[in-house]
Each structure stands twice: as structure tokens, then as C-alpha cells.
Design a protein around this motif. Structure first.
Motif, PDB file in Angstrom:
ATOM      1  N   THR A  15       4.272  -5.390  11.760  1.00 52.18           N
ATOM      2  CA  THR A  15       2.790  -4.214  11.258  1.00 52.18           C
ATOM      3  C   THR A  15       3.014  -3.403  12.181  1.00 52.18           C
ATOM      4  O   THR A  15       2.571  -2.135  11.079  1.00 52.18           O
ATOM      5  CB  THR A  15       1.303  -4.532  12.886  1.00 52.18           C
ATOM      6  N   LYS A  26      -5.449  -2.534  12.696  1.00 53.10           N
ATOM      7  CA  LYS A  26      -4.051  -3.162  12.142  1.00 53.10           C
ATOM      8  C   LYS A  26      -3.014  -3.637  13.869  1.00 53.10           C
ATOM      9  O   LYS A  26      -2.972  -3.965  13.847  1.00 53.10           O
ATOM     10  CB  LYS A  26      -2.611  -2.974  11.198  1.00 53.10           C
ATOM     11  N   TYR A  46      -4.749  -5.241  16.775  1.00 53.94           N
ATOM     12  CA  TYR A  46      -5.199  -6.559  16.463  1.00 53.94           C
ATOM     13  C   TYR A  46      -4.343  -6.829  16.406  1.00 53.94           C
ATOM     14  O   TYR A  46      -3.707  -8.059  17.425  1.00 53.94           O
ATOM     15  CB  TYR A  46      -4.996  -6.985  14.766  1.00 53.94           C
ATOM     16  N   PRO A  98      -1.950 -13.397   9.657  1.00 54.05           N
ATOM     17  CA  PRO A  98      -2.045 -12.017   8.898  1.00 54.05           C
ATOM     18  C   PRO A  98      -0.271 -12.160   8.158  1.00 54.05           C
ATOM     19  O   PRO A  98      -0.173 -10.766   7.988  1.00 54.05           O
ATOM     20  CB  PRO A  98      -1.550 -10.921  10.216  1.00 54.05           C
ATOM     21  N   GLN A 123       1.672  -9.241   4.825  1.00 54.17           N
ATOM     22  CA  GLN A 123       2.782  -8.364   5.776  1.00 54.17           C
ATOM     23  C   GLN A 123       3.980  -8.799   4.802  1.00 54.17           C
ATOM     24  O   GLN A 123       4.482  -7.652   4.444  1.00 54.17           O
ATOM     25  CB  GLN A 123       2.762  -8.442   7.197  1.00 54.17           C
ATOM     26  N   LYS A 137      -2.025  -9.227  -1.627  1.00 58.83           N
ATOM     27  CA  LYS A 137      -1.922  -9.074   0.341  1.00 58.83           C
ATOM     28  C   LYS A 137      -2.565 -10.760   0.004  1.00 58.83           C
ATOM     29  O   LYS A 137      -2.542 -11.528   1.265  1.00 58.83           O
ATOM     30  CB  LYS A 137      -2.341  -8.513   0.376  1.00 58.83           C
ATOM     31  N   ALA A 156      -2.021 -14.540   2.160  1.00 59.34           N
ATOM     32  CA  ALA A 156      -2.886 -14.361   2.832  1.00 59.34           C
ATOM     33  C   ALA A 156      -3.337 -16.144   3.318  1.00 59.34           C
ATOM     34  O   ALA A 156      -3.807 -16.858   3.827  1.00 59.34           O
ATOM     35  CB  ALA A 156      -4.158 -13.910   3.019  1.00 59.34           C
TER      36      ALA A 156
END
Length: 345
Positions: A71, A98, A101, A132, A136, A247, A251
Motif C-alpha cells: 500500500t 488506502k 485501510y 486488496p 495492487q 484493477k 480484485a
């Protein structure tokens, strides 16, 4: 072989086939939208199983620190992009969200009584830690080369897989792990006793497949992803962001892979490097579907599961060879019936 043995093998085949079907759909989804063969999908399966086992043992999993580290790198790249923007520097809203989180996940893992949590909360915590990582992964490794040739994307995907296997060894160690089943009940059908975990795998897999179908057929975001899969340039001209699509698909793939690992962890012992073979069998199902058809990919994955189960009985030494040999006739058929078209750059 009698009827009872055949039913037991069929039960194992359907259970494995349901997992392979989920993985095949994930591979197909990511490939059609991004042209990336997601080789590291199996690592989400093993990471999900091993993280769930660590939580049930009450051990604060180091995966939370991996999430925080990725992150920080992700947010750093966002800040660099914002600094280079021609409109002047503006802090992206997603950066503090982010970071917050990831920090919350680290705090939860370090402070919660993990072993005493209900099974549902342990499952949600595992998903919250791993899902997540999918976006990433796309942001860090694939987004900068999204327009590259498919072979380059495949090479990078293999490199990410190798790196994740090493990370898995560092985070979880060489020992295998198995989790508690969702339920210890049994269902008697004639001469066969069905484990409740088998029913959980089948029901959850079918529910996920139906949910994916409804998502792509009924929701606006699902239709946008389908548009990207059909025509990337046309979708871009209509205002659909390829970056957002990439993305989103990563996910979804991370969610499905992690869920698959949680489902099969009570059935079999998984190690840090077990994911590659599992995802490869899902890939065989996707190949049977021609990497274009979702229903055929699911059916092909179910066939892979059944062939694997019956091969265990007839020729257990060669079961992997038999399973992977399945793709040869389908590749031959595809090569004879498809015309080669140069990829549009």
C-alpha cells in the motif's frame, strides 16, 4: 470398481471441479479484459488457506505487513503521478483511504483474539487482507506495461508468480496447514456419506458463479467490463477506463482465489507452493473453453476434476499427466479451426 467407489470418486471430482471452475472463470475473466494470463492466481488460493489457518491458530499473520508495504508503494506511485500532472499537484483522495485501510488491517490482526472469532468473521478477515492485493498487483506490475505485447505480459506474470512463491515461504514457512471444516455434519445418500464441507464447496461455488453471471449481465460495472473484453479501444472511446477495468478484474480474481483457498483448506493440506498446480488445472478448464466461453470453461473445469478423481483410482502415479494431457486435443482442434489474426497494436 463398484457403485459406492464410483460415487465417492464422483463426489471428490465434483468438489475439485467446482474449485477449478471458479479458478477457470477467474483466469478467463482476467485474460479477456487485460490479455494477462494470471499465473499467480494459485498463490491467492494458498495464501487464503494459510492465512485462515494462522488466524484459527491465533497467530497474527505477517500478511498484514505485506499489505501495508504494498500500500505504501502504491500510494507513493499515486503521489508521483499527481506531482507530474500538468494541472498541478493535488493529493488524490484514495491515498489516505488506502493507507488508513492497511493500518486498520494491521491493528485488527495485532489486537483481535483471532482464534476466538467466529468462522464467518475469520473468513471475512482473510478476504479483507488478501483481496486488496489483487488491484495492487495490477497497479505495481501490469499497469505500467498494459499496452505491451501479450508475451511480455506473460513473462511478467510468471515473474510475479515466482516472487509470490518466495514471499509465501517467507510469510508462512515450509510447513503445510489445514483449517477446521465449516461444519462436522454428514449427509447420507445411499451407500455414500457426504461431508458437509463438500456441500459447502459446491453451494458456495455455484452461488459465486451465479453471482458473477448476474454481475456481468445486470450491473453497469459488469457490462463495462464485458465491453472492455469485447473491444478495448471501443470501450476506451466510450469513457470506460482500462485501468479501472484491470484493477476490478484483478480484485475479482483475488476474491475468487482466496475464497477457493478457504473452501478447500479443510479438505486438503496446502503448502506455500501448492497454488501453481491448482491454478494450472483451472487453466486447463479455461483452455477447454477456448479462453472465450465462460460456460465451456466451467464445464471443462468440472471434467478436469472428474478425470483427476478417477485417475487417482486407476493410475494414481500418472494422474497429473492424464489431467494435463486433456488440453492437447483441444489445442489441436483450436489450431485447425481458428484463423491467425495479427494482434492490433
Amino acid at each position: 470398481m463398484n457403485l459406492q467407489i464410483a460415487m465417492l470418486l464422483g463426489q471428490d471430482g465434483v468438489t475439485n471441479g467446482a474449485i477449478y471452475a471458479l479458478l477457470a472463470l477467474s483466469i478467463l475473466l482476467v485474460f479477456t479484459v487485460t490479455r494477462i494470463l494470471l499465473i499467480p492466481l494459485g498463490e491467492f488460493v494458498t495464501f487464503g488457506a494459510l492465512t485462515m489457518a494462522a488466524i484459527q491458530a491465533g497467530h497474527p499473520t505477517a500478511l498484514a505487513w505485506l499489505l501495508l508495504a504494498l500500500t505504501v508503494v502504491d500510494c507513493s506511485l499515486d503521489l508521483i503521478d499527481a506531482a507530474r500532472a500538468s494541472t498541478g499537484f493535488r493529493l488524490p483522495r484514495r491515498v489516505p483511504i488506502k493507507l488508513a485501510y492497511a493500518l486498520i488491517m494491521v491493528a485488527l490482526v495485532r489486537s483481535l483474539p483471532l482464534a476466538d472469532l467466529q468462522m464467518g468473521l475469520q473468513t471475512l478477515l482473510t478476504l479483507a487482507l488478501l483481496v486488496p492485493l489483487g488491484p495492487q498487483m495490477y497497479r505495481l506490475f501490469f499497469q505500467p506495461i498494459a499496452g505491451a505485447h501479450a508475451l511480455v505480459l506473460l513473462i511478467v506474470s510468471i515473474a510475479v508468480h515466482v516472487a509470490m512463491v518466495g514471499v509465501g515461504l517467507l510469510l508462512f514457512g515450509p510447513e503445510g496447514a489445514q483449517t477446521r471444516p465449516f461444519s462436522d455434519a454428514f449427509l447420507e445418500i445411499g451407500p455414500v456419506m457426504l461431508k458437509s464441507q463438500t456441500l459447502w464447496v459446491i453451494v458456495v461455488s455455484l452461488t459465486a458463479i451465479i453471482a458473477l453471471f448476474l454481475f456481468f449481465e445486470r450491473s453497469l460495472y459488469g457490462k463495462a467490463l464485458r465491453a472492455t473484453a469485447v473491444n478495448r479501444m471501443g470501450a476506451r472511446l466510450m469513457g470506460i477506463s482500462p485501468t479501472l477495468a484491470g484493477k476490478a478484474t484483478f480484485a475479482l480474481a483475488a476474491f475468487i482465489g482466496t475464497l477457493s483457498g478457504i473452501l478447500i483448506a479443510p479438505i486438503t493440506t496446502l503448502y506455500f507452493d501448492s497454488g501453481f498446480i491448482i491454478s494450472l488445472k483451472g487453466f486447463v478448464g479455461a483452455i477447454i473453453g477456448g479462453l472465450v466461453s465462460y460456460p465451456l470453461a466451467a464445464i471443462g473445469a468440472l471434467v478436469v476434476g472428474l478425470v483427476e478423481a478417477f485417475s487417482m483410482f486407476w493410475a494414481s502415479t500418472y494422474k497429473e499427466v492424464i489431467v494435463f494431457t486433456l488440453i492437447i486435443p483441444f489445442l489441436l482442434w483450436r489450431s485447425l479451426t481458428s484463423r491467425h489474426v495479427e494482434e492490433d497494436e
